[in-house]
Design an enzyme around this catalytic site. Structure first.
Site, PDB file in Angstrom:
ATOM      1  N   ARG A   1       0.838  -1.200   0.000  1.00  0.00           N
ATOM      2  CA  ARG A   1       0.000   0.000   0.000  1.00  0.00           C
ATOM      3  C   ARG A   1       0.874   1.251   0.000  1.00  0.00           C
ATOM      4  O   ARG A   1       2.013   1.228   0.459  1.00  0.00           O
ATOM      5  CB  ARG A   1      -0.894   0.016   1.247  1.00  0.00           C
ATOM      6  CG  ARG A   1      -1.760  -1.208   1.388  1.00  0.00           C
ATOM      7  CD  ARG A   1      -2.906  -1.183   0.432  1.00  0.00           C
ATOM      8  NE  ARG A   1      -3.604   0.101   0.549  1.00  0.00           N
ATOM      9  CZ  ARG A   1      -4.463   0.557  -0.349  1.00  0.00           C
ATOM     10  NH1 ARG A   1      -4.718  -0.153  -1.426  1.00  0.00           N
ATOM     11  NH2 ARG A   1      -5.042   1.716  -0.188  1.00  0.00           N
TER      12      ARG A   1
ATOM     13  N   GLU B   1     -27.858  -0.774  -1.528  1.00  0.00           N
ATOM     14  CA  GLU B   1     -28.019  -0.698  -0.074  1.00  0.00           C
ATOM     15  C   GLU B   1     -29.462  -0.997   0.378  1.00  0.00           C
ATOM     16  O   GLU B   1     -29.681  -1.435   1.503  1.00  0.00           O
ATOM     17  CB  GLU B   1     -27.567   0.685   0.432  1.00  0.00           C
ATOM     18  CG  GLU B   1     -26.051   0.775   0.516  1.00  0.00           C
ATOM     19  CD  GLU B   1     -25.565   2.209   0.654  1.00  0.00           C
ATOM     20  OE1 GLU B   1     -24.914   2.509   1.669  1.00  0.00           O
ATOM     21  OE2 GLU B   1     -25.856   3.030  -0.254  1.00  0.00           O
TER      22      GLU B   1
ATOM     23  N   LYS C   1     -19.208  -1.629   5.662  1.00  0.00           N
ATOM     24  CA  LYS C   1     -17.895  -0.998   5.527  1.00  0.00           C
ATOM     25  C   LYS C   1     -16.805  -1.861   6.128  1.00  0.00           C
ATOM     26  O   LYS C   1     -15.663  -1.835   5.686  1.00  0.00           O
ATOM     27  CB  LYS C   1     -17.903   0.370   6.208  1.00  0.00           C
ATOM     28  CG  LYS C   1     -18.628   1.405   5.376  1.00  0.00           C
ATOM     29  CD  LYS C   1     -18.731   2.736   6.084  1.00  0.00           C
ATOM     30  CE  LYS C   1     -19.549   3.694   5.218  1.00  0.00           C
ATOM     31  NZ  LYS C   1     -19.983   4.860   5.983  1.00  0.00           N
TER      32      LYS C   1
ATOM     33  N   SER D   1      -7.401  -9.408  -2.421  1.00  0.00           N
ATOM     34  CA  SER D   1      -6.345 -10.406  -2.251  1.00  0.00           C
ATOM     35  C   SER D   1      -6.838 -11.528  -1.350  1.00  0.00           C
ATOM     36  O   SER D   1      -6.374 -12.657  -1.442  1.00  0.00           O
ATOM     37  CB  SER D   1      -5.101  -9.757  -1.652  1.00  0.00           C
ATOM     38  OG  SER D   1      -5.398  -9.280  -0.357  1.00  0.00           O
TER      39      SER D   1
ATOM     40  N   ASN E   1      47.225  -7.215 -52.505  1.00  0.00           N
ATOM     41  CA  ASN E   1      47.850  -8.443 -52.945  1.00  0.00           C
ATOM     42  C   ASN E   1      48.604  -9.103 -51.784  1.00  0.00           C
ATOM     43  O   ASN E   1      49.102  -8.428 -50.884  1.00  0.00           O
ATOM     44  CB  ASN E   1      48.765  -8.004 -54.103  1.00  0.00           C
ATOM     45  CG  ASN E   1      49.883  -8.930 -54.354  1.00  0.00           C
ATOM     46  OD1 ASN E   1      50.868  -8.916 -53.645  1.00  0.00           O
ATOM     47  ND2 ASN E   1      49.716  -9.739 -55.377  1.00  0.00           N
ATOM     48  N   ASP E   2      48.680 -10.429 -51.794  1.00  0.00           N
ATOM     49  CA  ASP E   2      49.268 -11.126 -50.639  1.00  0.00           C
ATOM     50  C   ASP E   2      50.747 -10.789 -50.430  1.00  0.00           C
ATOM     51  O   ASP E   2      51.220 -10.732 -49.296  1.00  0.00           O
ATOM     52  CB  ASP E   2      49.036 -12.637 -50.714  1.00  0.00           C
ATOM     53  CG  ASP E   2      49.369 -13.216 -52.075  1.00  0.00           C
ATOM     54  OD1 ASP E   2      49.958 -12.488 -52.917  1.00  0.00           O
ATOM     55  OD2 ASP E   2      49.051 -14.396 -52.310  1.00  0.00           O
TER      56      ASP E   2
ATOM     57  N   GLU F   1      55.894  -7.717 -58.605  1.00  0.00           N
ATOM     58  CA  GLU F   1      55.561  -9.094 -59.003  1.00  0.00           C
ATOM     59  C   GLU F   1      56.895  -9.822 -59.117  1.00  0.00           C
ATOM     60  O   GLU F   1      57.361 -10.189 -60.201  1.00  0.00           O
ATOM     61  CB  GLU F   1      54.776  -9.098 -60.325  1.00  0.00           C
ATOM     62  CG  GLU F   1      53.315  -8.720 -60.163  1.00  0.00           C
ATOM     63  CD  GLU F   1      52.516  -9.733 -59.340  1.00  0.00           C
ATOM     64  OE1 GLU F   1      53.035 -10.839 -59.038  1.00  0.00           O
ATOM     65  OE2 GLU F   1      51.370  -9.418 -58.976  1.00  0.00           O
TER      66      GLU F   1
END
Ligand SMILES: [Zn+2]
EC number: 2.7.1.60
Length: 756
Positions: free
Chosen positions: A146, A305, A314, A336, A550-551, A600
């Site tokens: 609450r 009522e 109440k 609950s 290139n490698d 190359e």
């Protein structure tokens, strides 16, 4: 009338009691002020109750505490709707139960809307510090979810008062969940009701050693006293003489503060259904939450009522309420009590709307979550009314209070008040420290060779963090697909490995337009690999910049960044593998040439009519000295039966390779020696040509044949080069993966040029 001796006796007893009390007070004072302890100090427990619902849970604990005056001191604070006439002035129950109320705090701001609830919390927060300061409890017990309880927990936590929270860890839906969890966070100890709640509290990082799975305290009373002989008298006192057991309804519907309008609508539908169902019905007024006024208005409008079947009240004392619920034909609403207490009796329950969504319930509860039509509610009444269910003990076994008292005795007031939260282990967060960023900067490297396709995560320091190898597919499509797949996998791993990938570097066989990231033309080693734009698809897929070269060039870059070429302005790398390639670093930069054909090196020609080369020409050093060339020589010698070594048989079950030739030469085979000599000379002469053109200060040999060629090539240079070039050193690379590292350096060198 008593005799005079009796009077004397009574006087003596009273005197003794007085003296004992005085002594106790004195001891308590001494132990409090001087810390001089006769025995363990009593625990000062303050119980704060806000309404009849929480009192029903707190009262059993209060009785328990009160019954052990040697161990505990009880203070009672009453606030909230207990003190409001419209809600039955329920504080009187507490007085009737013979508890001394230490403080009554009027904390409710009327209005019954959201703003009023907030103001009520504020009002309670204004009033509570005074009271808590005066009472100075060791422990405050608060219950539930609450808004009043939130104010209590907030005040106590801020005032360094330990909090025991009841019913934490539960889930019910609505704002209650948030408030309940917030109180749990403020609380130092927890007494929860269900096993699931205990697990949830642990999941909420609460310290397991401070969580008690007690069960619901109201169940203690429930399970011990609900078999009352006079239950029919109680029921008749509320519903008239004609009422029968299991033939009346208990209705209790509260507003849902997160959806007030809808809950008012459900309330109206419930009333319609109940009127139509035509059974004796005991209806309780809704609680004080925002929306309750409208509900009461709806009730009056429908004439509840005055209705002969209805009794609107109440407040009902808890023990009587228990009897009414226990013997009801069914209970309806969203209280609950319906999902909790009613389960203990097996009373059928119809739960309307979302207020209790998520609560653990027994099989006695029928949920009508979207109670949007009168028909649904009426049908639920038909289904449930008059049924009986087995009793459920989800919320307790009737021993909650003894457990809670035992738990209170274990509270050590010397322990630090500071809560510790038990967070789950989490991987260390990635540091934003600049040094850390620099250390974790990484590249994704791709190496496309004749045989394999490899991907690696390479960190700034040149360490290969993870490597992935697959056979290089023969077709263009399959190859591109595999590249993207392997890269994506590596990206995922990189996150896990804490590597920040800055980009992708690709090393590939063939001539490469490094500016555009396009493979122009490849050797026969990689098929379907001409005019291939590698940059665009990889960049699109991974959203990273892509560099391609290139490698041979990559091997040179690897040396420049991580190998012998560090700090060397001019050097040449020659890779001697299946083919021969290389790269030239001139003034610390790669030489690409006008059509990307520079360096190359494999196709430097050293003879006008030498052996045929893979490029289609003749006399290239690749045709003399590459792995393929040596293998060809080895095969030729083997076919002519000349690869024999005296006194030893070459193991030739496996295919003949360059290694056999080298091995045979080492063991004294003169034909093999001659073939290798020719290869070394061709390579050496080719390298001399390079030395004479670009005049580097260093030659780095890499690839599988590097260690073999190093000495003979150095020898050829000394013998045949121009005097000025003779002293140029030939070294063997000590990099394990020059192509992958070079591809990484494409990324790391470009992407990290930012200065910090
Ligand atoms: Zn060639």
């Amino acid at each position: 009338m008593c005799s005079s001796s009796e009077k004397q006796q009574i006087f003596c007893v009273v005197l003794c009691v007085f003296m004992l009390q005085y002594l106790n007070m004195w001891r308590a004072q001494v132990s409090m002020t001087c810390g001089w302890v006769f025995c363990k100090r009593k625990l000062r427990v303050c119980v704060a109750t806000c309404n009849r619902a929480d009192y029903s849970k707190l009262a059993p604990i209060m009785f328990g505490i009160k019954s052990h005056p040697d161990e505990f001191e009880l203070e009672v604070v009453v606030l909230g709707s207990h003190l409001i006439d419209d809600y039955g002035n329920t504080f009187r129950m507490i007085e009737q139960d013979d508890f001394d109320i230490g403080s009554k705090l009027h904390t409710i701001v009327r209005g019954e809307d959201e703003a009023a609830m907030v103001e009520s919390v504020g009002l309670a927060l204004v009033k509570l510090p005074d009271v808590l300061q005066r009472l100075c409890p060791d422990l405050l017990i608060v219950h539930g979810d609450r808004f009043d309880a939130l104010a209590l927990a907030t005040a106590a936590a801020l005032m360094n008062i330990r909090i025991l929270h009841l019913e934490g860890g539960e889930v019910s839906g609505t704002i209650d969940d948030s408030i309940r969890h917030a109180i749990s966070k403020l609380a130092h100890y927890h007494a929860c009701c269900t096993r699931r709640a205990e697990k949830y509290l642990i999941a909420m990082c609460e310290d397991h050693s401070r969580i008690l799975l007690a069960g619901c305290p109201s169940y203690d009373k429930l399970l011990s006293t609900h078999h009352r002989e006079d239950y029919m008298d109680i029921i008749k006192s509320w519903l008239g003489d004609k009422v029968q057991e299991h033939d009346y309804i208990v209705a209790l519907q509260h507003p849902v503060t997160t959806d007030i309008q809808h809950s008012i609508k459900i309330y109206g539908l419930m009333l319609d259904a109940l009127i139509c169902f035509n059974k004796k019905t005991l209806i309780l007024f809704p609680n004080i939450d925002a929306g309750s006024k409208e509900m009461v208005r709806a009730m009056r409008k429908k004439g509840i009522e005055q209705h002969p079947n209805f009794r609107a009240v109440k407040h009902i004392p808890f023990e009587q309420f228990i009897q009414l619920v226990c013997h009801a034909g069914c209970m309806i609403g969203n209280s609950s009590c319906g999902v909790r207490e009613a389960g203990a009796f097996g009373t059928p329950v119809i739960n309307l709307g979302t207020r209790q969504t998520g609560r653990e319930t027994g099989e006695n509860v029928l949920h009508v979550r979207d109670a949007d039509t009168y028909n649904k509610i009426y049908h639920a009444l038909e289904l449930q009314f008059g049924k009986r269910y087995p009793c459920s003990k989800i919320y307790g076994d009737g021993n909650a209070v003894p457990r809670i008292l035992k738990f209170l005795r274990t509270i050590n007031l010397d322990e630090p008040l500071q809560k510790t939260f038990c967070f789950p282990p989490v991987k260390d967060s990635i540091s934003q420290d600049i040094d850390h960023i620099l250390e974790t900067q990484s590249a994704l490297s791709v190496d496309l060779g004749g045989t394999n396709l490899r991907v690696a995560i390479v960190c700034m320091m040149g360490k290969i963090v993870k490597k992935y190898t697959q056979p290089n597919p023969k077709t263009f499509e399959a190859r591109m697909q595999l590249i993207l797949k392997m890269c994506s996998e590596a990206m995922l791993d990189a996150v896990r490995l804490n590597c920040r990938i800055l980009g992708v570097g690709v090393s590939t066989g063939g001539r490469v337009n490094a500016q555009e990231g396009v493979v122009l033309h490849s050797t026969q080693l990689i098929q379907e690999w001409s005019s291939v734009d590698l940059r665009t698809p990889i960049s699109d897929a991974l959203h990273l910049p892509v560099w391609v070269d290139n490698d041979g060039n990559c091997a040179a870059l690897a040396e420049r960044k991580f190998g012998h070429g560090r700090g060397v302005e001019n050097f040449v790398t020659v890779i001697t593998g299946t083919g021969i390639g290389g790269g030239i670093i001139h003034n610390s930069e790669l030489v690409h040439g006008s059509t990307f054909c520079a360096a190359e090196l494999g196709h430097i020609m050293v003879s006008l009519d030498g052996p045929e080369c893979s490029c289609g020409s003749r006399g290239c050093i690749e045709a003399y000295a590459s792995g393929q060339a040596l293998q060809r020589e080895a095969k030729r010698l083997h076919d002519e039966d000349l690869l024999k070594v005296e006194g030893r048989d070459m193991k030739l079950l496996e295919p003949v390779t360059a290694a056999h030739l080298i091995n045979a030469a080492k063991l004294g085979n003169s034909k093999a020696e001659a073939a290798l000599n020719k290869a070394s000379t061709a390579l050496g002469v080719g390298i001399i040509n390079i030395l004479h053109i670009v005049n580097p200060s260093l030659v780095i040999l890499s690839g599988v044949l590097a260690s073999y060629y190093q000495a003979p090539v150095q020898q050829v240079i000394t013998e045949r080069a121009l005097f000025s070039a003779q002293s140029i050193k030939v070294l063997t690379s000590d990099l394990e993966e020059p192509a992958l590292l070079g591809a990484a350096s494409l990324v790391l060198d470009y992407a990290t040029r930012r200065t910090y």
